[in-house]
Scaffold this motif. Structure first.
Motif, mmCIF file in Angstrom:
data_model
loop_
_atom_site.group_PDB
_atom_site.id
_atom_site.type_symbol
_atom_site.label_atom_id
_atom_site.label_comp_id
_atom_site.label_asym_id
_atom_site.label_seq_id
_atom_site.Cartn_x
_atom_site.Cartn_y
_atom_site.Cartn_z
ATOM 1 N N THR A 1 0.759 -1.067 -0.041
ATOM 2 C CA THR A 1 0.047 0.161 0.051
ATOM 3 C C THR A 1 0.686 1.306 -0.076
ATOM 4 O O THR A 1 0.491 2.306 -0.723
ATOM 5 N N LEU A 2 2.015 1.181 0.717
ATOM 6 C CA LEU A 2 2.933 2.366 0.832
ATOM 7 C C LEU A 2 3.630 2.481 -0.514
ATOM 8 O O LEU A 2 3.378 3.729 -0.907
ATOM 9 N N VAL A 3 3.850 1.615 -1.179
ATOM 10 C CA VAL A 3 4.672 1.515 -2.443
ATOM 11 C C VAL A 3 3.679 2.317 -3.398
ATOM 12 O O VAL A 3 3.985 3.007 -4.226
ATOM 13 N N GLY B 1 -2.551 19.238 2.418
ATOM 14 C CA GLY B 1 -2.987 18.085 1.605
ATOM 15 C C GLY B 1 -2.090 16.850 1.665
ATOM 16 O O GLY B 1 -2.526 15.584 1.718
ATOM 17 N N ALA B 2 -0.765 17.295 1.570
ATOM 18 C CA ALA B 2 0.316 16.158 1.791
ATOM 19 C C ALA B 2 0.038 15.388 3.082
ATOM 20 O O ALA B 2 0.261 14.080 3.169
ATOM 21 N N LEU B 3 -0.109 16.103 4.063
ATOM 22 C CA LEU B 3 -0.240 15.538 5.446
ATOM 23 C C LEU B 3 -1.506 14.824 5.406
ATOM 24 O O LEU B 3 -1.602 13.451 6.082
ATOM 25 N N LEU B 4 -2.629 15.250 4.770
ATOM 26 C CA LEU B 4 -3.823 14.543 4.980
ATOM 27 C C LEU B 4 -3.667 13.088 3.945
ATOM 28 O O LEU B 4 -4.281 11.871 4.588
ATOM 29 N N ALA B 5 -3.084 13.283 3.040
ATOM 30 C CA ALA B 5 -2.951 12.223 2.126
ATOM 31 C C ALA B 5 -1.735 11.211 2.938
ATOM 32 O O ALA B 5 -2.156 9.878 2.926
ATOM 33 N N ALA B 6 -1.038 11.428 3.672
ATOM 34 C CA ALA B 6 -0.113 10.635 4.328
ATOM 35 C C ALA B 6 -1.006 9.837 5.460
ATOM 36 O O ALA B 6 -0.731 8.791 5.715
ATOM 37 N N TRP B 7 -1.733 10.749 6.295
ATOM 38 C CA TRP B 7 -2.655 10.292 7.582
ATOM 39 C C TRP B 7 -3.705 8.938 6.678
ATOM 40 O O TRP B 7 -3.662 8.047 7.365
ATOM 41 N N ILE C 1 -2.990 7.176 3.974
ATOM 42 C CA ILE C 1 -2.158 5.973 3.736
ATOM 43 C C ILE C 1 -2.026 5.228 4.804
ATOM 44 O O ILE C 1 -2.267 4.019 4.644
ATOM 45 N N PHE C 2 -1.557 5.970 5.758
ATOM 46 C CA PHE C 2 -1.235 4.987 6.973
ATOM 47 C C PHE C 2 -2.388 4.336 7.822
ATOM 48 O O PHE C 2 -2.210 3.257 8.209
ATOM 49 N N THR D 1 -4.961 -2.379 2.697
ATOM 50 C CA THR D 1 -5.591 -2.113 0.965
ATOM 51 C C THR D 1 -6.779 -1.105 1.074
ATOM 52 O O THR D 1 -7.546 -0.699 2.104
ATOM 53 N N PRO D 2 -6.567 -0.057 0.336
ATOM 54 C CA PRO D 2 -7.587 0.758 0.223
ATOM 55 C C PRO D 2 -8.717 0.531 -0.427
ATOM 56 O O PRO D 2 -9.675 1.181 -0.564
ATOM 57 N N ALA D 3 -8.740 -0.754 -1.086
ATOM 58 C CA ALA D 3 -9.927 -1.142 -1.847
ATOM 59 C C ALA D 3 -10.941 -1.793 -1.007
ATOM 60 O O ALA D 3 -10.525 -2.495 0.118
ATOM 61 N N PRO D 4 -12.418 -1.402 -1.134
ATOM 62 C CA PRO D 4 -13.306 -2.230 -0.262
ATOM 63 C C PRO D 4 -13.366 -3.708 -0.401
ATOM 64 O O PRO D 4 -13.063 -4.458 -1.288
#
Length: 75
Positions: free
Chosen positions: A9-11, A54-60, A62-63, A72-75
């Motif tokens: 997910t991170l990659v 926005g970058a901080l929100l995206a990192a949050w 992702i984690f 996984t971000p997929a439902p």
């Protein structure tokens, strides 16, 4: 197994952000002839602050996907 899913997910997230939000816009700007401003003013600083938020929100997100959503971000 969860470590592999979290790493995957991170990659994928880093590659997505790098390609879609950095590389492609940079290519479009270069092809259109737009150049960077000569000096940094209030508008550029406001844009930097908004982009940083926005970058901080995206990192949050992702984690959260990697740790709470089991990778996984997929439902």
């Amino acid at each position: 197994m969860m470590l592999f899913a979290s790493l995957r997910t991170l990659v994928y997230s880093v590659l997505f952000i790098a390609v879609v939000l950095v590389f492609f816009p940079a290519r479009v700007f270069a092809w259109s002839g737009l150049v960077r401003p000569d000096h940094v003013g209030a508008v550029q600083l406001a844009g930097l602050a908004l982009g940083g938020t926005g970058a901080l929100l995206a990192a949050w997100c992702i984690f959260s996907f990697a740790l709470v959503g089991r990778g996984t971000p997929a439902p």
